[in-house]
Design a protein around this motif. Structure first.
Motif, PDB file in Angstrom:
ATOM      1  N   LYS A   1     137.583 -35.596 -24.274  1.00  0.00           N
ATOM      2  CA  LYS A   1     137.162 -34.166 -23.834  1.00  0.00           C
ATOM      3  C   LYS A   1     137.897 -33.495 -22.954  1.00  0.00           C
ATOM      4  CE  LYS A   1     133.775 -35.494 -20.656  1.00  0.00           C
ATOM      5  NZ  LYS A   1     132.531 -35.607 -20.098  1.00  0.00           N
ATOM      6  N   TYR A   2     137.888 -32.410 -22.707  1.00  0.00           N
ATOM      7  CA  TYR A   2     138.546 -31.584 -21.782  1.00  0.00           C
ATOM      8  C   TYR A   2     137.721 -31.820 -20.443  1.00  0.00           C
ATOM      9  CZ  TYR A   2     141.013 -29.316 -25.437  1.00  0.00           C
ATOM     10  OH  TYR A   2     141.958 -29.026 -26.525  1.00  0.00           O
TER      11      TYR A   2
ATOM     12  N   PRO B   1     121.712 -27.665 -17.806  1.00  0.00           N
ATOM     13  CA  PRO B   1     120.731 -28.717 -18.247  1.00  0.00           C
ATOM     14  C   PRO B   1     121.272 -30.099 -17.801  1.00  0.00           C
ATOM     15  CG  PRO B   1     122.324 -27.867 -19.851  1.00  0.00           C
ATOM     16  CD  PRO B   1     122.315 -26.958 -18.668  1.00  0.00           C
ATOM     17  N   VAL B   2     122.576 -30.283 -17.334  1.00  0.00           N
ATOM     18  CA  VAL B   2     122.845 -31.686 -16.902  1.00  0.00           C
ATOM     19  C   VAL B   2     122.934 -31.905 -15.494  1.00  0.00           C
ATOM     20  CG1 VAL B   2     124.005 -32.382 -19.121  1.00  0.00           C
ATOM     21  CG2 VAL B   2     125.154 -30.818 -17.751  1.00  0.00           C
TER      22      VAL B   2
ATOM     23  N   CYS C   1     129.762 -31.459 -17.171  1.00  0.00           N
ATOM     24  CA  CYS C   1     129.495 -30.225 -17.816  1.00  0.00           C
ATOM     25  C   CYS C   1     129.760 -30.140 -19.333  1.00  0.00           C
ATOM     26  CB  CYS C   1     130.456 -29.327 -17.015  1.00  0.00           C
ATOM     27  SG  CYS C   1     130.761 -27.518 -17.804  1.00  0.00           S
ATOM     28  N   MET C   2     129.094 -29.774 -19.878  1.00  0.00           N
ATOM     29  CA  MET C   2     129.138 -29.665 -21.455  1.00  0.00           C
ATOM     30  C   MET C   2     129.603 -28.118 -22.083  1.00  0.00           C
ATOM     31  SD  MET C   2     125.334 -30.138 -22.638  1.00  0.00           S
ATOM     32  CE  MET C   2     124.218 -28.841 -22.730  1.00  0.00           C
ATOM     33  N   PHE C   3     129.962 -27.521 -21.286  1.00  0.00           N
ATOM     34  CA  PHE C   3     130.248 -26.058 -21.763  1.00  0.00           C
ATOM     35  C   PHE C   3     129.234 -25.429 -22.488  1.00  0.00           C
ATOM     36  CE2 PHE C   3     134.216 -27.218 -20.228  1.00  0.00           C
ATOM     37  CZ  PHE C   3     134.825 -28.654 -20.865  1.00  0.00           C
ATOM     38  N   CYS C   4     128.066 -25.481 -21.924  1.00  0.00           N
ATOM     39  CA  CYS C   4     127.128 -24.724 -22.738  1.00  0.00           C
ATOM     40  C   CYS C   4     127.122 -23.072 -22.364  1.00  0.00           C
ATOM     41  CB  CYS C   4     125.884 -25.156 -22.484  1.00  0.00           C
ATOM     42  SG  CYS C   4     125.160 -25.114 -20.613  1.00  0.00           S
ATOM     43  N   GLU C   5     127.846 -23.014 -21.016  1.00  0.00           N
ATOM     44  CA  GLU C   5     127.996 -21.515 -20.403  1.00  0.00           C
ATOM     45  C   GLU C   5     126.449 -21.011 -19.945  1.00  0.00           C
ATOM     46  OE1 GLU C   5     130.267 -19.445 -23.144  1.00  0.00           O
ATOM     47  OE2 GLU C   5     132.071 -20.352 -22.608  1.00  0.00           O
ATOM     48  N   GLU C   6     125.285 -21.711 -20.053  1.00  0.00           N
ATOM     49  CA  GLU C   6     124.305 -20.958 -19.358  1.00  0.00           C
ATOM     50  C   GLU C   6     124.284 -20.695 -17.957  1.00  0.00           C
ATOM     51  OE1 GLU C   6     120.981 -21.154 -20.821  1.00  0.00           O
ATOM     52  OE2 GLU C   6     122.166 -21.317 -22.488  1.00  0.00           O
TER      53      GLU C   6
ATOM     54  N   ARG D   1     125.784 -17.380 -18.002  1.00  0.00           N
ATOM     55  CA  ARG D   1     125.067 -16.153 -18.536  1.00  0.00           C
ATOM     56  C   ARG D   1     123.856 -15.856 -17.619  1.00  0.00           C
ATOM     57  NH1 ARG D   1     126.044 -17.326 -24.169  1.00  0.00           N
ATOM     58  NH2 ARG D   1     125.411 -19.680 -23.894  1.00  0.00           N
TER      59      ARG D   1
ATOM     60  N   PHE E   1     134.553 -32.881 -34.133  1.00  0.00           N
ATOM     61  CA  PHE E   1     133.788 -33.814 -33.238  1.00  0.00           C
ATOM     62  C   PHE E   1     133.331 -33.497 -31.986  1.00  0.00           C
ATOM     63  CE2 PHE E   1     137.313 -34.825 -30.213  1.00  0.00           C
ATOM     64  CZ  PHE E   1     138.453 -34.179 -30.982  1.00  0.00           C
TER      65      PHE E   1
ATOM     66  N   GLU F   1     132.071 -34.152 -27.819  1.00  0.00           N
ATOM     67  CA  GLU F   1     132.907 -35.015 -26.813  1.00  0.00           C
ATOM     68  C   GLU F   1     132.280 -36.496 -26.695  1.00  0.00           C
ATOM     69  OE1 GLU F   1     131.676 -32.967 -23.366  1.00  0.00           O
ATOM     70  OE2 GLU F   1     130.088 -34.324 -23.046  1.00  0.00           O
TER      71      GLU F   1
ATOM     72  N   VAL G   1     117.251 -30.989 -24.405  1.00  0.00           N
ATOM     73  CA  VAL G   1     117.897 -30.589 -22.913  1.00  0.00           C
ATOM     74  C   VAL G   1     117.716 -31.742 -22.040  1.00  0.00           C
ATOM     75  CG1 VAL G   1     117.505 -29.016 -20.921  1.00  0.00           C
ATOM     76  CG2 VAL G   1     117.380 -28.182 -22.924  1.00  0.00           C
TER      77      VAL G   1
ATOM     78  N   GLY H   1     120.642 -33.877 -22.384  1.00  0.00           N
ATOM     79  CA  GLY H   1     122.122 -33.301 -22.187  1.00  0.00           C
ATOM     80  C   GLY H   1     122.479 -32.409 -23.506  1.00  0.00           C
ATOM     81  N   PHE H   2     121.799 -32.003 -24.205  1.00  0.00           N
ATOM     82  CA  PHE H   2     122.124 -31.337 -25.289  1.00  0.00           C
ATOM     83  C   PHE H   2     121.539 -29.950 -25.073  1.00  0.00           C
ATOM     84  CE2 PHE H   2     124.741 -33.667 -28.248  1.00  0.00           C
ATOM     85  CZ  PHE H   2     124.528 -34.941 -27.803  1.00  0.00           C
ATOM     86  N   ASN H   3     122.137 -28.895 -25.884  1.00  0.00           N
ATOM     87  CA  ASN H   3     121.578 -27.458 -25.628  1.00  0.00           C
ATOM     88  C   ASN H   3     120.126 -27.386 -26.444  1.00  0.00           C
ATOM     89  OD1 ASN H   3     121.252 -24.633 -26.236  1.00  0.00           O
ATOM     90  ND2 ASN H   3     123.123 -24.499 -25.198  1.00  0.00           N
TER      91      ASN H   3
ATOM     92  N   VAL I   1     129.170 -27.985 -28.541  1.00  0.00           N
ATOM     93  CA  VAL I   1     130.145 -27.509 -28.338  1.00  0.00           C
ATOM     94  C   VAL I   1     131.257 -28.730 -29.245  1.00  0.00           C
ATOM     95  CG1 VAL I   1     132.458 -27.389 -26.821  1.00  0.00           C
ATOM     96  CG2 VAL I   1     130.161 -26.521 -25.983  1.00  0.00           C
TER      97      VAL I   1
ATOM     98  N   MET J   1     135.077 -30.071 -30.992  1.00  0.00           N
ATOM     99  CA  MET J   1     136.465 -29.915 -31.301  1.00  0.00           C
ATOM    100  C   MET J   1     137.062 -30.196 -32.519  1.00  0.00           C
ATOM    101  SD  MET J   1     137.191 -31.685 -27.582  1.00  0.00           S
ATOM    102  CE  MET J   1     135.595 -32.501 -27.495  1.00  0.00           C
TER     103      MET J   1
ATOM    104  N   TYR K   1     129.845 -22.043 -30.902  1.00  0.00           N
ATOM    105  CA  TYR K   1     128.838 -23.268 -30.664  1.00  0.00           C
ATOM    106  C   TYR K   1     128.701 -23.417 -32.174  1.00  0.00           C
ATOM    107  CZ  TYR K   1     128.585 -21.895 -25.929  1.00  0.00           C
ATOM    108  OH  TYR K   1     129.254 -21.556 -24.393  1.00  0.00           O
TER     109      TYR K   1
END
Lengths: 306, 98, 1118
Positions: free
Chosen positions: A178-179, A207-208, A227-232, A235, C905, C907, C964, C967-969, C975, C977, C988
């Motif tokens: 992951k990045y 959220p995290v 960070c999971m890049f949800c961009e909340e 926003r 996939f 992360e 949430v 740890g998920f939306n 997200v 890759m 997304y």
């Protein structure tokens, strides 16, 4: 080579190694190289797995093909798979000690009740292939169950192969990278245009729990890697100011900006038990190099003909 | 379906002598994407792209157009770069591992 | 009452289903037939005695009849059998029918008990079945799956279901408008004896009565007069004295005077003259007597009429005329034919009862014929006196029942019934398809008629019949399924109810004059469509009857309906009505309290106790009109009388598979109902012990993450049919267009979508009339590695000549090396048999792929002495072209199989098993699928199953919060890759677990190609069908397209040169077809020309010639 990377040389740092997993950071390379590494780890690192199954007796409730399929999926410890040849490369016809390891599974349920036949019942046929054995140190792997008077008698050959051919030869449960997140907070705007309440809202939108509000009521990044890049947060920041989510399109002046570092990758590799995690990674490099060498060897003749 | 036999590599050149399409058999995105990245980093490369024409066939094409050097040499140079990156990383890994 | 009690109310539903509902209808109706109805049939006056016309002393009386437990007689030994044994050995699961008789033999009266007259097929699970009330362990010993729905028959090894038949109610008046815009009132009268239809019709402004036995319509006034109503004023009083009635009847009454019919006798004579097929001359009765007979017994036969007392019939006719006049004036009073209150459902017990009655009558008439034959001849004094038992043909009843159930043709001469398609083979594609078939309702309408009335969704179906579960195509809307809590009633005896009604104050209508009958406040009471009497205080009668019913003193299925506008009270206790249970509400409070539910869970109470104590009540479709039913606790208002137990029960068991169906566009639910029955899965716990022609199984079937209450009630969670696939909804690779699916190669290699095809091939060694039989022969020994194909096909056989279990066979390999005697007819000495007297007739393996033989089954049954069944199992991993579907009508075919490393996939390393194209959502609007994904994803993290029950189910907000927390939306989007490049996918992606089913349409069964191949013998055209290596038809419509292009040569090539081109020899002089240079007509060799024509054309000419038509060919050279 370093001129290619303009400053940051390729580097690898091991974060954590356990018996099953390895977590390391690869930096100074591009995402394409990291991905190639990941792909080789999944599909091209060779292991040993049961490939040919001779069934002498099967009176269990599962039919022959079903059992053969299950046997193939048992991970075999293949640390020494270099000692074996790929079946196609071996000079023998059929099989020999250089390309295959033989197992015997012979169980009959004589007592009654339900007998579990597991990977612990697989016995080697010869001492020589002893190092290749099922990876069941965490617990026996269930193959099938027998009722009273049912029996199975199977001889199987384990051969070397790669994940590309069949998923049973893939050494990883999962190999992923992951990045690393790169979070930029425009503190100047945050202090001038946002109230403390609104800053708290931005903190809570994650959220995290990447952010925290410090004593001066400013936003601080505490858990960057979660960070999971949800961009909340992005926003939320824009919405509070403009009451419209479309302001995100204006990338230059965001209050919060989340992006990825382009050359730093956190790898997590979990082995299926067939190889040690660090072996998987180093073998992956070796195989990648070999592939490149194979191609390189084909070039000089072509150059000569020009 | 094994990966190391039938490894072929053919070259189709165009008239200018500076543009080449390499067709690899038995390779895919693993090599293609990495090579493409390194080739683009090379200042001498005018154009570089790769594709897998059909997912059912194990064929991968790389198209390379250079300004000055012959494309085959540029390709060889990138292969060497990639090999050295891998070797460097492997040695670093081994050293940290022990 | 709080929310909690509402949730607990649901426990009533599994309790209900344990007792009634779903398959119990079939079993209960058959139980009724075996215990009660069969005795009634035998004891009814027309059946219980056999008399002889020639010997008045002789009689044969049936005292009693019983059906025993299932058994089979082999070699004079009777042993009991289990259903599984019948399936394996191709036997019929039947039990002997025993009678006790009393008859005259010689001079003595002999009583015999326990005499067997035939074998009755037994429905699995009924009172005579060995499986009834057995525990799971005992069932396992008998090799039966405990979750098998049962309720079907086993005839010669095949499982047959008698489907529920839907038909219009008998003995009710239905008013409708026919094609000529005349108002018509029909009654189909049906009793044990006769069935006929009486019609009261209005033509213009006159009213007539029509009946099959009468050649012409008879004006209604004449009928009234014939029945004894001589005065016109009486007629008016019977029908109605308001102005509209007088006006309408006026014209009809005039008819009377025109025809000069004023007295009863004149009317009877008139009717007598109109009787068709009058037998007056033969039997010596006058027309008048015959007319009276017809009126008494044939017309309106269900209305009782003893000793020519026509009063009941007169009142009934009056009611019919009144209805016709009402409808003439107010078109809204026409009855709806499709209203479910006017429909009855016929179950297996009734149908078999009719069949048995017909067969019993034929059995008796056979005996009678035999007896008459014996007695009509002069009696020989020597020898034993005649014993009627020898005349009994046991096979008639046995074979009659077996053949009817096995072919599905119910042809009963007495009722003039010729019905086909009454039974079907139980579909064992999956557990759901078997269960769905047991709850299926067949309508009697033909599929070809286009009227939309019977096909459309009816309001009165609510709660009784599933709104979504109906097939697409020609039987759409005609074939329906029962809802979850529907119960079909059984006939109750009427006398008890009528006695009760009379004691509650119903007064006999004959005490009243016509006027008084119709005065306001007076309600006419009907029992099962027949007028019972009148009552002046309707509410008292209705409430008392309902109270008595709630106390359990009369059957809970008796329905009492008040029809306010018509001033009628209908009491119904007949069979075939649809009913369902409701909770009774009194004074805005539900009578079912939490303590009752607690007792239910503790096992102290079962569903019947709720009914008997007046907490729960059954209402049928008509009585629902009188009730005010609240859907939920919150909706209870002042005038609510009942409460639904749970709204999800309006759906049937197959529609209950769908999670969140209330969020889907309704046609999608219907498509899923069709596809859920084709999904591969687990058939039953004994699936590997069964020997079916084809069984489709899933190797690693999983129970769904998101389930519904119905799934748990119906046990689908224990016999699931699909996988919880990790799905990413994104466009990928372009091979997923038009609903195609992309599959992960590694997932399929690890067992995803892996199906097992279990097939069976039969082979039997027959015995022939001359004593010879087929025999098994040792196979030839195979030497070397490359034997010629003629020898190679025997490679799988063992020394006995039958295939060895575990060997791999291909198309054409011999499974059973059998030889048949050449001469099957003549007697041949056994010792003189040589090998030449036998010719090989081996059974070959038919199947496209090499398969392994898994089991061999050798048995014998009374018809076939040596039966061999070979079972092969083929394992098929998913490939391009296999069909998959989710549970929301989103089907698709595998378009591409992609390596795991190319898959996107996240992360954590998760990659999808399957990628679905998002274009499938906008027009289909299956929001239920989106919610299923979010709910399933949240369930995965919690480790709990989630519920998507209709009109309830877990809320999306709650599931989002769980996501949430982990740890998920909250939207379910992640997200991801890209696997090929390693970069982040720019959007997304909605991903998570979805339950996907693999359907039985697999490409390996369908792929077919032909260049040149076999041709039919008759027309020399290419054969049809994949099994015969056939060609694809260029049909008429395709031909029209080619014509449109003007592609003449192409048409000729396709239709002649590639198909059946034939060079015929035609004689130029006479124009006939000849052969090989010779014209048979001209008897010469000259003038023969060769003409190219399609063989079908030549065949046509020859067929015409056979009919003496000469197709003469006029030839000219071009």
């Amino acid at each position: 080579m370093s001129e290619v990377y303009r400053g940051r040389a390729p580097n690898i740092e091991i974060n954590k190694i356990t018996r099953e997993k390895i977590k390391f950071t690869l930096s100074g390379v591009d995402s394409s190289v990291a991905n190639s590494l990941r792909r080789v780890m999944i599909a091209e690192v060779p292991t040993m797995a049961i490939d040919v199954v001779h069934i002498h007796t099967n009176t269990s409730s599962l039919h022959d093909e079903f059992i053969a399929h299950r046997l193939g999926l048992i991970p075999l410890i293949s640390e020494n798979q270099d000692n074996y040849d790929f079946p196609r490369d071996c000079k023998c016809t059929g099989h020999c000690e250089h390309c295959a390891v033989q197992f015997r599974l012979k169980v009959k349920n004589q007592e009654g009740g339900v007998l579990d036949v597991t990977s612990r019942d697989l016995r080697h046929l010869s001492q020589q292939g002893n190092d290749v054995r099922p990876a069941d140190s965490d617990g026996p792997i269930l193959i099938l169950k027998l009722r009273k008077n049912q029996e199975i008698d199977i001889t199987c050959n384990a051969r070397k192969g790669i994940g590309k051919e069949h998923a049973k030869w893939s050494p990883v449960a999962t190999a992923v990278f992951k990045y690393t997140p790169d979070i930029y907070l425009n503190q100047q705007r945050l202090e001038s245009q946002f109230t403390a309440e609104e800053r708290k809202e931005i903190v809570n939108s994650c959220p995290v729990g990447v952010y925290k509000l410090n004593e001066e009521s400013n936003i601080e990044v505490v858990k960057l890697n979660k960070c999971m890049f949800c961009e909340e947060c992005m926003r939320k920041g824009e919405m509070i100011i403009t009451r419209s989510a479309s302001a995100l399109l204006n990338v230059h002046d965001n209050v919060v900006r989340v992006s990825q570092l382009k050359d730093r990758f956190i790898f997590k590799v979990e082995s299926s038990g067939a190889l040690k995690p660090e072996s998987i990674v180093s073998k992956a490099f070796t195989i990648l190099t070999k592939k490149l060498d194979d191609i390189k060897q084909l070039i000089p003749p072509l150059i000569n003909t020009r | 379906m094994e990966s190391s036999d039938n490894k072929k590599f053919s070259v189709a050149e165009d008239e200018t002598g500076k543009g080449c399409t390499f067709a690899f058999t038995g390779e895919g995105h693993t090599i293609g994407n990495a090579l493409r990245y390194l080739l683009i980093k090379n200042q001498d490369v005018e154009f570089c792209g790769y594709s897998v024409p059909h997912p059912a066939e194990p064929v991968m094409n790389i198209r390379l157009q250079t300004y000055k050097n012959p494309p085959l040499e540029t390709l060889e140079a990138s292969l060497n770069q990639l090999t050295s990156v891998c070797d460097l990383l492997l040695s670093k890994l081994d050293s940290k591992n022990i | 009452m709080s929310q909690n009690s509402h949730q607990e109310q649901n426990l009533l539903i599994p309790a209900f289903l344990q007792l009634r509902g779903l398959v119990k209808q079939h079993i209960d109706s058959y139980d009724y037939f075996l215990t009660t109805d069969i005795k009634q049939i035998v004891s009814s006056p027309s059946n219980c005695c056999v008399l002889s016309d020639y010997n008045p002393d002789f009689y044969l009386k049936y005292k009693d009849i019983r059906v025993l437990m299932p058994s089979i007689e082999e070699d004079a030994v009777i042993s009991s059998i289990t259903p599984h044994e019948c399936r394996l050995r191709d036997l019929t699961y039947a039990a002997p029918i025993e009678v006790d008789i009393e008859y005259i033999k010689g001079n003595k009266i002999i009583c015999r008990s326990g005499l067997e007259i035939g074998m009755m097929p037994i429905m699995l699970g009924c009172c005579n079945c060995v499986l009834r009330n057995k525990s799971e362990e005992e069932l396992a010993k008998m090799l039966e799956c405990p979750y098998d729905p049962r309720g079907y028959f086993i005839i010669k090894g095949v499982e047959k279901v008698i489907l529920i038949q839907e038909q219009a109610s008998k003995n009710r008046i239905i008013v409708e408008i026919d094609s000529k815009n005349n108002v018509v009132a029909q009654v189909t009268s049906s009793t044990h004896e006769k069935k006929s239809r009486t019609v009261v019709q209005s033509k213009g402004s006159k009213i007539y009565m029509k009946h099959n036995t009468l050649s012409e319509d008879i004006p209604i006034a004449i009928v009234f007069k014939a029945l004894g109503v001589q005065a016109d004023q009486e007629i008016f009083q019977l029908v109605g004295t308001q102005k509209q009635y007088i006006d309408a009847l006026g014209m009809s009454l005039q008819e009377c005077s025109i025809l000069n019919i004023l007295t009863e006798k004149q009317a009877l004579r008139f009717i007598g003259s109109k009787i068709k097929n009058s037998k007056a001359a033969k039997t010596g009765r006058t027309k008048i007597e015959e007319a009276r007979d017809v009126l008494a017994t044939v017309v309106l036969s269900h209305v009782p009429c003893e000793n020519y007392d026509f009063r009941a019939k007169i009142r009934y006719l009056g009611i019919m005329v009144r209805k016709v006049i009402d409808a003439m004036n107010d078109p809204k009073k026409v009855d709806d034919r499709d209203y479910y209150g006017n429909k009855r459902l016929e179950l297996a017990g009734q149908l078999v009862g009719l069949l048995f009655e017909d067969l019993f009558k034929r059995f008796n008439s056979d005996i009678k014929k035999h007896v008459d034959k014996i007695f009509s001849k002069p009696k020989s004094s020597k020898g034993e006196p005649f014993d009627v038992i020898t005349a009994m043909n046991k096979k008639m009843i046995t074979e009659g029942l077996n053949n009817a159930i096995s072919t599905g043709n119910w042809s009963l001469k007495r009722f003039k019934m010729e019905r086909a398609g009454v039974t079907e083979v139980l579909s064992r594609l999956s557990y759901m398809s078997a269960l769905g078939m047991m709850t299926r309702i067949n309508s009697q309408f033909e599929k070809t008629r286009k009227i939309s009335g019977p096909r459309s969704l009816q309001g009165s179906q609510f709660g009784m019949i599933c709104p979504s579960d109906t097939p697409e195509g020609e039987s759409c809307g005609l074939v329906k399924t029962l809802a979850l809590t529907t119960h079909i009633t059984i006939d109750q005896p009427e006398e008890q109810i009528s006695k009760l009604a009379f004691s509650l104050g119903v007064e006999d209508a004959s005490l009243f004059s016509g006027d008084e009958l119709y005065s306001p406040g007076v309600f006419r009471v009907f029992l099962n469509g027949q007028p019972l009497g009148v009552h002046r205080d309707a509410d008292f009668l209705i409430n008392s009857l309902r109270e008595i019913r709630r106390k359990g003193k009369i059957s809970e299925f008796v329905s009492v309906v008040k029809v306010e506008e018509e001033q009628q009270i209908h009491i119904a206790c007949d069979g075939g009505r649809l009913t369902r249970p409701f909770i009774i509400i009194e004074k805005c409070k539900s009578k079912v309290e939490p303590k009752h539910i607690k007792e239910l869970t503790l096992g102290l109470r079962n569903f019947d106790d709720f009914v008997n104590e007046g907490l729960v009540e059954y209402l049928d479709v008509n009585e629902e009109n009188n009730a005010v039913i609240a859907m939920r606790h919150e909706n209870i208002s002042e005038d609510t009388t009942h409460l639904e137990i749970d709204p999800f029960t309006i759906l049937g068991c197959v529609a209950g598979l769908i999670p969140y169906p209330h969020h889907n566009q309704s046609p999608r639910n219907t498509y899923q109902c069709a596809m859920g029955k084709q999904a591969l899965g687990i058939i039953g716990y004994n699936q590997f012990l069964r020997v079916d022609t084809v069984l489709y199984l899933l190797a690693y079937s999983q129970t769904p993450m998101v389930r519904t209450k119905t799934i748990e009630i119906v046990n689908y969670d224990k016999l699931p049919a699909g996988h919880n696939a990790s799905v990413a909804v994104m466009s990928y690779s372009g091979y997923d267009i038009e609903d195609a699916i992309i599959l992960n190669k590694a997932s399929s290699e690890r067992g995803f979508g892996r199906s097992l095809i279990v097939k069976r091939q039969n082979s039997d060694l027959r015995r022939y009339n001359n004593g010879l039989s087929d025999r098994l022969v040792m196979p030839p020994v195979i030497h070397g590695d490359n034997p010629p194909p003629s020898i190679k096909k025997f490679h799988a056989l063992d020394k006995g000549g039958i295939v060895a279990v575990g060997s791999i066979v291909q198309t054409g390999d011999v499974l059973v090396n059998k030889e048949t005697p050449v001469n099957k007819v003549d007697d041949i000495e056994m010792s003189k048999l040589t090998d030449n007297d036998f010719k090989p007739s081996f059974t070959c393996f038919k199947g496209p792929n090499p398969t392994q033989v898994n089991r061999l089954f050798i048995a014998c049954n009374p018809e076939e002495p040596f039966l061999i069944k070979t079972v092969t199992i083929e394992t098929r991993p998913p490939e391009l072209g296999d069909k998959f579907s989710s549970r929301h009508g989103q089907k698709g075919v595998v378009g591409l199989i992609v390596q795991q490393e190319d898959m996107p996939f996240n992360e954590q390393g998760w990659c999808p098993d399957m990628i679905m194209n998002p274009h499938g959502f906008p027009s289909r609007m299956t929001v239920g699928k989106l919610i299923e994904l979010v709910a399933g994803k949240s369930g995965v993290f919690q480790g709990k199953f989630k519920y998507g029950t209709a009109f309830a189910g877990d809320k999306v907000i709650d599931c989002g919060e769980i996501l949430v927390k982990n740890g998920f939306n909250y939207t379910g989007k992640d997200v991801l890759m890209c696997g090929t490049s390693g970069e982040l996918v720019g959007a997304y992606i909605f991903s998570g677990p979805l339950y996907y089913q693999k359907l039985k349409h697999m490409v390996a069964d369908k792929m077919h190609a032909r260049a040149i191949g076999p041709k039919t013998a008759l027309t020399r055209q290419p054969t049809e069908g994949r099994a015969r290596e056939g060609g694809l038809r260029l049909g008429e419509m395709e031909r029209d397209c080619l014509i449109g292009y003007g592609a003449a040569s192409l048409i000729q090539e396709r239709l002649m040169y590639s198909s059946d081109v034939f060079i015929a020899s035609v004689c130029e002089s006479c124009g006939n077809l000849g052969y090989e240079q010779w014209c048979q007509f001209c008897k010469s060799r000259l003038n023969i020309v060769k003409v190219k024509m399609p063989y079908a054309c030549k065949l046509l000419f020859q067929e015409l010639q056979a009919m003496n038509i000469r197709p003469k060919l006029n030839l000219s050279s071009s």
